[in-house]
Scaffold this active site. Structure first.
Site, mmCIF file in Angstrom:
data_model
loop_
_atom_site.group_PDB
_atom_site.id
_atom_site.type_symbol
_atom_site.label_atom_id
_atom_site.label_comp_id
_atom_site.label_asym_id
_atom_site.label_seq_id
_atom_site.Cartn_x
_atom_site.Cartn_y
_atom_site.Cartn_z
ATOM 1 N N SER A 65 -30.274 -28.175 6.773
ATOM 2 C CA SER A 65 -31.540 -27.930 7.470
ATOM 3 C C SER A 65 -31.351 -27.747 8.980
ATOM 4 C CB SER A 65 -32.508 -29.070 7.159
ATOM 5 O OG SER A 65 -33.774 -28.804 7.678
ATOM 6 N N ASP A 73 -36.023 -23.286 11.644
ATOM 7 C CA ASP A 73 -34.874 -24.198 11.602
ATOM 8 C C ASP A 73 -33.816 -23.585 10.667
ATOM 9 O OD1 ASP A 73 -36.122 -24.754 9.132
ATOM 10 O OD2 ASP A 73 -35.321 -26.782 9.103
ATOM 11 N N ASP A 83 -32.778 -23.860 7.615
ATOM 12 C CA ASP A 83 -33.077 -23.381 6.260
ATOM 13 C C ASP A 83 -34.476 -22.789 6.155
ATOM 14 O OD1 ASP A 83 -34.275 -25.888 6.490
ATOM 15 O OD2 ASP A 83 -33.957 -26.419 4.387
ATOM 16 N N ASP A 122 -37.552 -23.697 6.519
ATOM 17 C CA ASP A 122 -38.770 -24.293 5.945
ATOM 18 C C ASP A 122 -39.733 -24.726 7.054
ATOM 19 O OD1 ASP A 122 -37.160 -26.442 6.709
ATOM 20 O OD2 ASP A 122 -37.524 -27.617 4.897
#
Ligand code: MG
Length: 455
Positions: A98, A241, A243, A245
């Site tokens: 992440s 960010d 990843d 999300d």
């Protein structure tokens, strides 16, 4: 990682080849495979240099325990989550750390509903791992491995269906996308072009060393995005960010907004269209969220801090909108998980329907000032300190969902929570002036210290 723990707040995380090694990840893959038990699982990874290595290690463990693996390649976490549901998979695994720096990687396990596995399910996986309860398949019952290309395109099409593309296209928005050299760059620019926007990208090339900026979208790392938006006269800037999300936005003047401000913009429009709707948010969210939900007559549901808790509460109550102050917005009609590209499309849809610039939409919100503090407290004293504090303040307007949050009559508030990872209590105060917020932190820090002397 402690003795019998693999999972943190959002999956397993660790330093590549130090805390997270290929041997360990194969064993994690075997444990996840045993947990699911010979099911169909989808796997993908973000742009990190260690992604292909760990994805193959997990595939090895999953197929060894009889799971059939569908390999999606590089994808944002929400795209993989959407595909798990869309392709009726039994679950999924995404290799991502992440927002952590490039030397980290991690593993998020996804359940068949597209939501990350619950804490209880993670404990089951940990028990299999630490008690060596892995069940290997016989040689003729090993799982298969197949490619599943195209999930990013399906995800883009699904988001388009949730907004009004013709209305957005009429406005010819110019949007600057900062994907942090990661997977957000695979989906956001094509989505925005589909919606008739002109797209300028920075940090767009996929590079797992993250040369452009760190994958955590903090105001101090988004100065390039902010100055680009202003310099070229764009309507909006968005940063994801690692990843993708979470998304943080920049208005047409180059002003960076923290997530609660854009979430409040989305809440307002959602409640105008869906009167009385439930809005789910962690107790750490700004009073701005409480004010907005009250002003537009929604029902506010507080949860513990953590994105999985928000997703699960939305599912339990059939709530359609949730959000976190860090830029995670959960839009139930699409999927009840954080989704950066979906959030971007929602914001553009609001700008198109209201005809307003983002600066105007945010300017009408009440303003709060934030102060943070911390005091040291040994882990073994955390519970009793929290209990004593609760006894002192229980007559006030409080919530004990996660730590103690107190709302005062002048609309200021303070959240006091024991840290899950350090021997400290953290204090987050909010008020209509910086002085008042600072005073709250000071008052409650000394109050906590006094209690601590007695326990
Ligand atoms: Mg993330």
């Amino acid at each position: 990682m402690s003795a019998r723990k693999l999972f943190g707040t959002n999956g397993i995380r660790g330093l590549v080849n130090v805390e997270l090694t290929p041997e360990m990840v194969i064993k994690v893959g075997c444990s996840i495979g045993t947990f699911f038990g010979r099911k169909n699982l989808l796997i993908g990874h973000d742009a990190r240099t260690s992604g292909p290595m760990f994805a193959r290690a997990v595939v090895s463990g999953l197929t060894a325990t009889g799971c059939n693996v569908f390999f999606a390649g590089m994808a944002p976490t929400p795209a993989l989550q959407y595909a798990v549901k869309n392709h009726k998979m039994d679950g999924g695994v995404i290799i991502t750390a992440s927002h952590n720096p490039p030397e980290y990687n991690g593993i998020k396990v996804i359940w068949s509903d597209g939501i990350e596995t619950s804490h209880e399910q993670e404990v089951e996986i940990e028990n299999i791992y630490f008690d060596n309860k892995i069940v290997f398949a016989e040689w003729d019952k090993l799982g298969t491995l197949r490619e599943l290309p195209g999930i990013n395109d399906e995800y883009i099409q699904a988001i388009e269906k949730q907004v009004n593309p013709a209305k957005i296209a009429e406005r010819h928005f110019h949007v600057v996308v900062d994907a942090a050299n990661s997977v957000g760059g695979l989906t956001a620019p094509p989505l925005l072009r589909e919606l008739g926007c002109k797209v300028t990208s920075i940090n767009a090339n996929i590079d797992g060393t993250f040369p452009g900026r760190l994958p955590e979208p903090r105001p101090e790392s988004l100065t390039d995005l902010a100055s680009t938006v202003k310099a070229i006269g764009a309507d909006l800037g968005v940063a994801f960010d690692g990843d993708a999300d979470r998304s943080i936005f920049v208005d047409e003047n180059g002003v960076i907004y923290w997530g609660d401000k854009t979430f409040a913009v989305i809440i307002k429009q959602f409640l105008i269209k869906n009167p009385g709707a439930k809005i789910v948010t962690p107790v750490s969210s700004s009073t701005l969220i409480k004010d907005t939900v009250q002003a537009y007559k929604g029902e506010l549901i507080w949860t513990k801090v953590g994105s999985v808790t928000v997703s699960q509460k939305m599912k339990e109550l059939n709530a359609k909108l949730g959000g976190e102050e860090n830029g995670g917005v959960f839009y139930g009609p699409h999927q009840a998980v954080r989704d950066g590209a979906m959030t971007t499309a929602l914001l553009l849809n609001i700008m198109a329907e209201t005809g307003e610039k983002l600066s105007k939409l945010v300017a009408e919100q009440p303003q709060y000032f934030l102060e943070k503090g911390k005091i040291e407290c040994p882990d073994e004293k955390k519970e009793v300190l929290l209990q004593k504090l609760f006894e002192q303040v229980k007559g006030e307007n409080i919530s004990t969902i996660d730590g103690v949050k107190i709302w005062f009559s002048d609309n200021s508030a303070i959240l006091i929570r024991p840290s899950g990872t350090e021997p400290v209590f953290r204090l987050y105060a909010e008020a209509k002036s910086q002085e008042k917020a600072l005073k709250l932190v000071e008052d409650y820090s000394s109050r906590l210290k006094k209690i601590l002397e007695t326990v």
